[in-house]
Motif scaffolding. Sequence first.
Motif, PDB file in Angstrom:
ATOM      1  N   ARG A   4      42.965  46.395 -53.754  1.00 20.25           N
ATOM      2  CA  ARG A   4      42.955  47.021 -55.078  1.00 20.25           C
ATOM      3  C   ARG A   4      41.551  47.004 -55.689  1.00 20.25           C
ATOM      4  O   ARG A   4      41.101  47.993 -56.272  1.00 20.25           O
ATOM      5  N   LEU A   5      40.868  45.872 -55.550  1.00 18.55           N
ATOM      6  CA  LEU A   5      39.515  45.771 -56.089  1.00 18.55           C
ATOM      7  C   LEU A   5      38.572  46.727 -55.369  1.00 18.55           C
ATOM      8  O   LEU A   5      37.734  47.389 -56.003  1.00 18.55           O
ATOM      9  N   ARG A   6      38.714  46.837 -54.046  1.00 27.14           N
ATOM     10  CA  ARG A   6      37.869  47.757 -53.287  1.00 27.14           C
ATOM     11  C   ARG A   6      38.120  49.201 -53.710  1.00 27.14           C
ATOM     12  O   ARG A   6      37.191  49.995 -53.867  1.00 27.14           O
ATOM     13  N   ALA A   7      39.396  49.543 -53.902  1.00 26.57           N
ATOM     14  CA  ALA A   7      39.719  50.903 -54.346  1.00 26.57           C
ATOM     15  C   ALA A   7      39.150  51.178 -55.730  1.00 26.57           C
ATOM     16  O   ALA A   7      38.659  52.286 -56.009  1.00 26.57           O
ATOM     17  N   GLU A  10      35.377  51.862 -55.617  1.00 26.10           N
ATOM     18  CA  GLU A  10      35.005  53.126 -54.985  1.00 26.10           C
ATOM     19  C   GLU A  10      35.420  54.341 -55.793  1.00 26.10           C
ATOM     20  O   GLU A  10      35.168  55.474 -55.364  1.00 26.10           O
ATOM     21  N   THR A  11      36.048  54.149 -56.932  1.00 28.38           N
ATOM     22  CA  THR A  11      36.467  55.282 -57.749  1.00 28.38           C
ATOM     23  C   THR A  11      35.255  55.937 -58.414  1.00 28.38           C
ATOM     24  O   THR A  11      34.288  55.255 -58.765  1.00 28.38           O
ATOM     25  N   PRO A  12      35.275  57.254 -58.588  1.00 25.87           N
ATOM     26  CA  PRO A  12      34.151  57.933 -59.274  1.00 25.87           C
ATOM     27  C   PRO A  12      33.932  57.419 -60.688  1.00 25.87           C
ATOM     28  O   PRO A  12      32.785  57.378 -61.161  1.00 25.87           O
ATOM     29  N   ARG A  13      34.997  57.025 -61.381  1.00 25.10           N
ATOM     30  CA  ARG A  13      34.844  56.535 -62.752  1.00 25.10           C
ATOM     31  C   ARG A  13      33.994  55.271 -62.796  1.00 25.10           C
ATOM     32  O   ARG A  13      33.116  55.129 -63.665  1.00 25.10           O
ATOM     33  N   PHE A  14      34.206  54.366 -61.839  1.00 22.17           N
ATOM     34  CA  PHE A  14      33.406  53.141 -61.807  1.00 22.17           C
ATOM     35  C   PHE A  14      31.955  53.458 -61.459  1.00 22.17           C
ATOM     36  O   PHE A  14      31.030  52.872 -62.041  1.00 22.17           O
ATOM     37  N   GLN A  15      31.748  54.371 -60.535  1.00 18.57           N
ATOM     38  CA  GLN A  15      30.378  54.749 -60.179  1.00 18.57           C
ATOM     39  C   GLN A  15      29.652  55.368 -61.368  1.00 18.57           C
ATOM     40  O   GLN A  15      28.471  55.090 -61.607  1.00 18.57           O
ATOM     41  N   HIS A  16      30.355  56.198 -62.131  1.00 19.60           N
ATOM     42  CA  HIS A  16      29.737  56.790 -63.317  1.00 19.60           C
ATOM     43  C   HIS A  16      29.406  55.718 -64.353  1.00 19.60           C
ATOM     44  O   HIS A  16      28.384  55.818 -65.059  1.00 19.60           O
ATOM     45  N   VAL A  58      28.088  40.908 -62.056  1.00 19.05           N
ATOM     46  CA  VAL A  58      29.539  40.968 -61.856  1.00 19.05           C
ATOM     47  C   VAL A  58      29.885  42.006 -60.789  1.00 19.05           C
ATOM     48  O   VAL A  58      30.770  41.781 -59.951  1.00 19.05           O
ATOM     49  N   GLU A  59      29.194  43.124 -60.810  1.00 19.78           N
ATOM     50  CA  GLU A  59      29.450  44.162 -59.804  1.00 19.78           C
ATOM     51  C   GLU A  59      29.178  43.649 -58.395  1.00 19.78           C
ATOM     52  O   GLU A  59      29.977  43.854 -57.469  1.00 19.78           O
ATOM     53  N   LEU A  60      28.042  42.969 -58.214  1.00 18.62           N
ATOM     54  CA  LEU A  60      27.712  42.446 -56.893  1.00 18.62           C
ATOM     55  C   LEU A  60      28.716  41.388 -56.449  1.00 18.62           C
ATOM     56  O   LEU A  60      29.143  41.383 -55.280  1.00 18.62           O
ATOM     57  N   CYS A  61      29.103  40.503 -57.349  1.00 23.19           N
ATOM     58  CA  CYS A  61      30.101  39.482 -56.999  1.00 23.19           C
ATOM     59  C   CYS A  61      31.427  40.121 -56.614  1.00 23.19           C
ATOM     60  O   CYS A  61      32.090  39.687 -55.649  1.00 23.19           O
ATOM     61  N   ALA A  62      31.828  41.167 -57.352  1.00 22.86           N
ATOM     62  CA  ALA A  62      33.074  41.855 -57.031  1.00 22.86           C
ATOM     63  C   ALA A  62      32.990  42.524 -55.671  1.00 22.86           C
ATOM     64  O   ALA A  62      33.951  42.502 -54.887  1.00 22.86           O
ATOM     65  N   LYS A  63      31.843  43.104 -55.341  1.00 19.07           N
ATOM     66  CA  LYS A  63      31.687  43.748 -54.036  1.00 19.07           C
ATOM     67  C   LYS A  63      31.710  42.724 -52.908  1.00 19.07           C
ATOM     68  O   LYS A  63      32.291  42.971 -51.848  1.00 19.07           O
ATOM     69  N   VAL A  64      31.056  41.584 -53.134  1.00 24.27           N
ATOM     70  CA  VAL A  64      31.071  40.536 -52.104  1.00 24.27           C
ATOM     71  C   VAL A  64      32.505  40.065 -51.852  1.00 24.27           C
ATOM     72  O   VAL A  64      32.919  39.866 -50.701  1.00 24.27           O
TER      73      VAL A  64
END
Length: 284
Positions: A4-7, A10-16, A58-64
Motif C-alpha cells: 500500500r505504501l509503495r502504491a 508511486e501515485t501521480p498525486r504524491f509526485q506532484h 520522511v519521503e526517503l524513509c518511506a521509500k526505504v
Amino acid sequence: MRERLRAALETPRFQHLIIAVIVINSVTLGLETSATAVARYGTALTVVDHLALAVFVVELCAKVYAYGWRFFRNPWNLFDTAIVTVSLLPTAGGLSVLRTLRILRTLRLISVVPSLRRVVTALLAAVPGMTSIVLLLSLVLYVAAVMGTKLYHETAPKYFGDLPTSLFTLFQMMTGDAWSDITREVMTRHPWAWVFFVLFMLVCTFVVLNLFIAVVVSAMEEEHAEESVHATEELGAVLLAELAELRAEVRELRDRVPAAQNGPAARNGPATQNGPAARRAAGR
C-alpha cells in the motif's frame, strides 16, 4: 502494508506534491539571498526550509521501508539520498559553507520529473561518445595554441604571450566571446592573420562543437527508442495477461455447459419418454 505504501508513493498525486515542495523550497532559498526578504520574513523562510527538509527525510524513509534493498539499486534514489544528506550536515563553525549547498535540493527535480530524467540519462549515455570528440577538440586547441604563441606572442602578448594564455584565448574565441576584437588587434600587424583565426573558428565552432550536439541527439533518440520498446513490452505483457484471463473464463464456461446438460432437466428426459403419453403412442 508495504504494498500500500509503495502504491501511494508511486501515485501521480504524491509526485506532484514532492515537486511542489521542491519548487517552494527553491524559492525560499532564493529569497534568503535578499537582505530585505531575510529582514522581513527570515523566521518564515527558516520554518519553510525546515519543513521541506522534514518532508524529504520522511519521503526517503518511506521509500526505504516500502522498497527495502531495492531502494539502493536505483541510482536516482542514491542521488536523492546524497542531496538530503548534505542538507542534514551541520552548518555551524567551519562547516558553515555547507549551508549554501542546500540549494542542491533543487536538483531533486531531475529525479522526480520523468522528462528531466530522460534528458540526464541520455547525456550520461552520450559520455563515451563525447570522449573521442573531447580528445579531438583538445588536440585542435593545443596545435592552434602552439601556432598562435609562435606567430603572435610579440604582437599581442596579453592574448598569445605564452602557451597557457594562448589556450585560454582560443577557448574564449571558440565560445564566440570577443573573437573579432582579438582578431582585429592581431591583424593590425599581421593582415593575413584572419586566415588562421577563420580556419580555427570553422573547425572548432562549426564542426567539433556540432559533433557534440549530434552525439547527444543520437543518445536521446536511442533512449526514446528503448523507452518505446519497454512500453511495447509492458503493453504486450498486459495484453497477454488479459488474454490468459479470457481463456480461463472461456474454459470455465465450457466446463459449465456439460454440467448444465447433465442437470435435472437432462435427467428427467428419459422419464418423460416412458410416461403415459409415450405408452399410448406405443399402443397405437
